[in-house]
Write an enzyme that holds these catalytic residues in place. Structure first.
Site, PDB file in Angstrom:
ATOM      1  CB  CYS A  13      -0.944   0.011   1.206  1.00 25.36           C
ATOM      2  SG  CYS A  13      -0.089   0.136   2.794  1.00 25.36           S
ATOM      3  CB  CYS A  16       4.303  -0.493   1.871  1.00 25.17           C
ATOM      4  SG  CYS A  16       3.254  -1.608   2.824  1.00 25.17           S
ATOM      5  CG  ASP A 396       1.149  22.931 -34.401  1.00 24.82           C
ATOM      6  OD1 ASP A 396       1.405  24.044 -34.879  1.00 24.82           O
ATOM      7  OD2 ASP A 396       1.569  21.866 -34.885  1.00 24.82           O
ATOM      8  CG  ASP A 590       4.564  18.929 -34.416  1.00 25.83           C
ATOM      9  OD1 ASP A 590       5.128  19.513 -33.474  1.00 25.83           O
ATOM     10  OD2 ASP A 590       4.743  19.248 -35.602  1.00 25.83           O
ATOM     11  CG  ASP A 594       3.751  23.032 -31.695  1.00 30.43           C
ATOM     12  OD1 ASP A 594       3.658  24.234 -31.930  1.00 30.43           O
ATOM     13  OD2 ASP A 594       3.389  22.147 -32.486  1.00 30.43           O
TER      14      ASP A 594
END
Length: 694
Positions: A13, A16, A396, A590, A594
């Site tokens: 969990c 842990c 874009d 893409d 960008d």
């Protein structure tokens, strides 16, 4: 500093994972440690001259976990399948046993049978049963206490001991039994969430058929290097990222892109590791191997997504840390105000803190893993959360909204020539040109079934066009700087007004016609944008470096805003301006030009390519070029956050009601013990819906 990965076994969990992380951070020389419950490993930044592997291993083992030897996917796959099947069987058996024991406890307590059993069995036998059955839990609690740590089992263990002290060993036994049930439920919940990742990992090939010195040999993947020539036969998975040198094959790329439809690969095509060759055979040149392949990076991104926790998960973690002291205070007040020992024990037993810690990460792990199998790489829970609050989408144009390849949209003869003759002649003249518009002309002719001749002479004029001789005719194709187009000014103005790029074709010195080309919008975009609007995004804008007419021609039919003539830095400026207004911004691009804007946005989404830049800059990567996945992202995020909120609400209500009933004496300790594992099971059932989401 060195970044290394350390496998960790035995974590069930979030508590842990936090315990293991604290242990690693205490090791001298460790600068940073992220423990990933889903991936069962730690990513550690350390100075190995100070903190050795032995020191890291000892720190993990000291807090009760193991550092297993790494197993290959070839071994892990069948083990994971066997483990999953065995867990389902055990969980079914345990579920039935849970119901039976719960019924016996409730009915037995109501009829007074539990008290009769308690009275007939000597206390030391009952105590021995409790200690034997709960030894590992009690030992872990004691070890944690010696380190001044409080775990989710601390209060329940205190409650079990208190029940033994007042002579209710049956209550203590039930407490231990349902602590075991809760412990197993947590382990099962975590394992279910890991299955998507393990299923992906199992797809990785472990060997490759390599040609060296003219000899073909099957080698372990670790011995393959970039530049090797690799052979792939029908029914085999491609072991490396590479470029096809010879052959043809039908490839199933579902492991990479999530796309169920096969694709055809031939000489010159780039293909990915872990894709399946269903038909045909290939010879390819290896370019990326192992963890450097697109598939390897996909696995790594999914593994490390857990480290990027959302705000709601951080709040839950903090609440879990403060919850145990609050419960201890309520128990103390219950005893001081009422003097009721049974009610005090019931308060300690009914509290379920681990469910708060599980509520968010289990749902996130399940959702991110399931999304990865469909070609959606989400780099962390915080981006799932951010998708729910986003209100602006910036897009874009080239390669994102559009196909990235111009298409011939209009063939307009102006002389005594048919459309077919004009296009065939132009394709022949452009046969040896490398310009993107020349490629559009050739594809346009091929799509219409036209056969182009070989030009006798060819000459290119950069920025203007080309000249060629075809079947004895002098052909010129280009813009107005090369071809006089005064006789078609009105037509040219109309086509340019539609955002199209024009190629003027002159034959033997006379204008013969116009070819109009345009980078066309992807066919699924309009529908996908409509779905995105329905999901709550009110503002969608196109950002492009193209001129106003081209931008308008793309944006207006889609009913979105646009900003044209932009440089990459302009896109970043726009993102920042919107963020300064308090907007949550999604940028879709893409992943190449960008990249800066993708990184600046609250959520950067890279479309299809799986390129290095897309993987690094974006927060979410779509492994295939399909706008339908964008709408899917929003739906997945909303469903995931709905499950998380339901988990938290259910756990909170359960604990409030349980603590209230226990504090006033309406919930006997044995009932409290029987009910305390219910939140874990509820979270398991609710979060499992995300693993199966479509």
């Amino acid at each position: 500093m060195t970044t290394l990965e350390l496998p960790i076994g035995g974590m069930d969990c979030a508590a842990c994972a936090r315990k293991a992380q604290r242990a690693l951070l205490k090791v001298q020389g460790v600068q940073k440690a992220e423990v990933l419950l889903n991936a069962e490993k730690a990513v550690v930044e350390t100075d190995l001259t100070v903190a050795s592997m032995d020191a890291l291993r000892a720190a993990i083992e000291k807090v009760g976990f193991t550092v297993p030897a790494a197993r290959s996917a070839e071994i892990e796959a069948p083990l994971a399948a066997q483990s999953s099947a065995l867990q389902r069987q055990l969980f079914t058996i345990l579920g039935v046993l849970f119901g039976v024991i719960l019924f016996i406890v409730v009915a037995g307590e109501g009829l007074g049978l539990i008290d009769e059993v308690t009275e007939r069995v000597p206390w030391w036998i009952g105590t021995a049963i409790v200690v034997a059955f709960g030894y590992t839990i009690f030992a872990d609690v004691i070890r944690s206490a010696l380190r001044r740590e409080v775990t989710s089992h601390t209060l329940m263990s205190v409650g079990a001991v208190a029940a033994l002290v007042i002579g209710q060993w049956a209550t203590a036994a039930v407490v231990v039994f349902f602590m075991r049930v809760g412990e197993y439920a947590e382990r099962f919940t975590s394992e279910r969430a890991r299955q998507s990742l393990k299923a992906l990992t199992a797809l990785a090939p472990q060997t490759a058929r390599v040609v060296r010195g003219g000899v073909e040999a099957e080698l372990p993947l670790g011995e393959v290097v970039p530049g090797d020539v690799v052979i792939v036969r029908p029914g085999e998975r491609v072991p490396v990222d590479g470029t096809v040198l010879e052959g043809q094959a039908t490839l199933d790329q579902a492991a990479i892109t999530g796309e169920s439809m096969p694709v055809e690969a031939e000489a010159g095509d780039s293909i990915y590791a872990a894709t399946l060759a269903r038909l045909g055979h290939l010879k390819l040149r290896a370019e990326r191997v192992g963890r450097d392949t697109t598939f390897g990076r996909t696995i790594r991104l999914v593994e490390e997504a857990e480290a990027n926790r959302g705000e709601i998960q951080r709040v839950a973690d903090k609440f879990s840390a403060y919850y145990l002291p609050v419960v201890a205070t309520i128990a103390l007040l219950t005893y001081l105000l009422s003097g009721n020992v049974l009610a005090t024990v019931a308060v300690l037993v009914v509290a379920c803190s681990c469910s708060f810690a599980l509520a968010t990460p289990i749902a996130m792990m399940a959702s991110i893993g399931a999304a990865a199998k469909r070609g959606l790489l989400i780099k962390g829970g915080k981006y799932v959360e951010a998708l729910n609050t986003a209100d602006v989408v910036l897009v874009d144009k080239t390669g994102t909204l559009t196909t990235g390849k111009p298409q011939i949209t209009d063939v307009v003869p102006t002389a005594d020539m048919t459309e077919q003759d004009l296009l065939a002649l132009a394709a022949a003249a452009e046969r040896h040109s490398e310009h993107p518009l020349a490629d559009a002309v050739r594809r346009g002719a091929a799509e219409r079934g036209l056969v182009s001749s070989e030009p006798e002479r060819f000459e290119a004029f950069p920025g203007k066009g080309i000249r060629a001789s075809v079947n004895g005719r002098h052909v010129e194709i280009g813009n107005r700087r090369l071809v006089a187009a005064d006789g078609a000014a009105v037509l040219a103005e109309k086509l340019e007004g539609e955002g199209k790029t024009l190629l003027f074709v002159a034959v033997d010195g006379q204008l013969a016609g116009i070819l109009a080309a345009m980078d066309t919008v992807r066919p699924e975009v309009a529908k996908a944008l409509g779905e995105v609007r329905k999901l709550g995004i009110g503002r969608i804008e196109l950002l492009t470096g193209d001129h106003e007419r081209t931008a308008a021609a793309i944006a207006e039919p889609l009913d979105i805003g646009f900003r044209a003539n932009l440089l990459p830095e302009d896109k970043i400026r726009i993102v920042r301006e919107l963020q300064a207004e308090g907007r949550r911004v999604i940028m879709i691009g893409d992943g190449v030009n960008d990249a800066p804007a993708l990184a600046q946005a609250d959520i950067g989404i890279a479309m299809g390519g799986g390129t290095d830049v897309a993987m690094e800059a974006a927060h979410i990567v779509l492994m295939r070029e399909d706008w339908g996945l964008v709408a899917d992202l929003f739906r997945i995020a909303r469903r995931t956050m709905g499950v998380v909120k339901t988990n938290i609400a259910f756990t909170a209500i359960y604990n409030i009601v349980g603590l209230s009933f226990a504090a006033v004496g309406l919930l006997p300790p044995i009932y409290a013990a029987a009910l305390q594992s219910i939140p874990d099971i509820g979270i398991l059932a609710n979060s499992s819906r995300l693993i199966r989401q479509r």
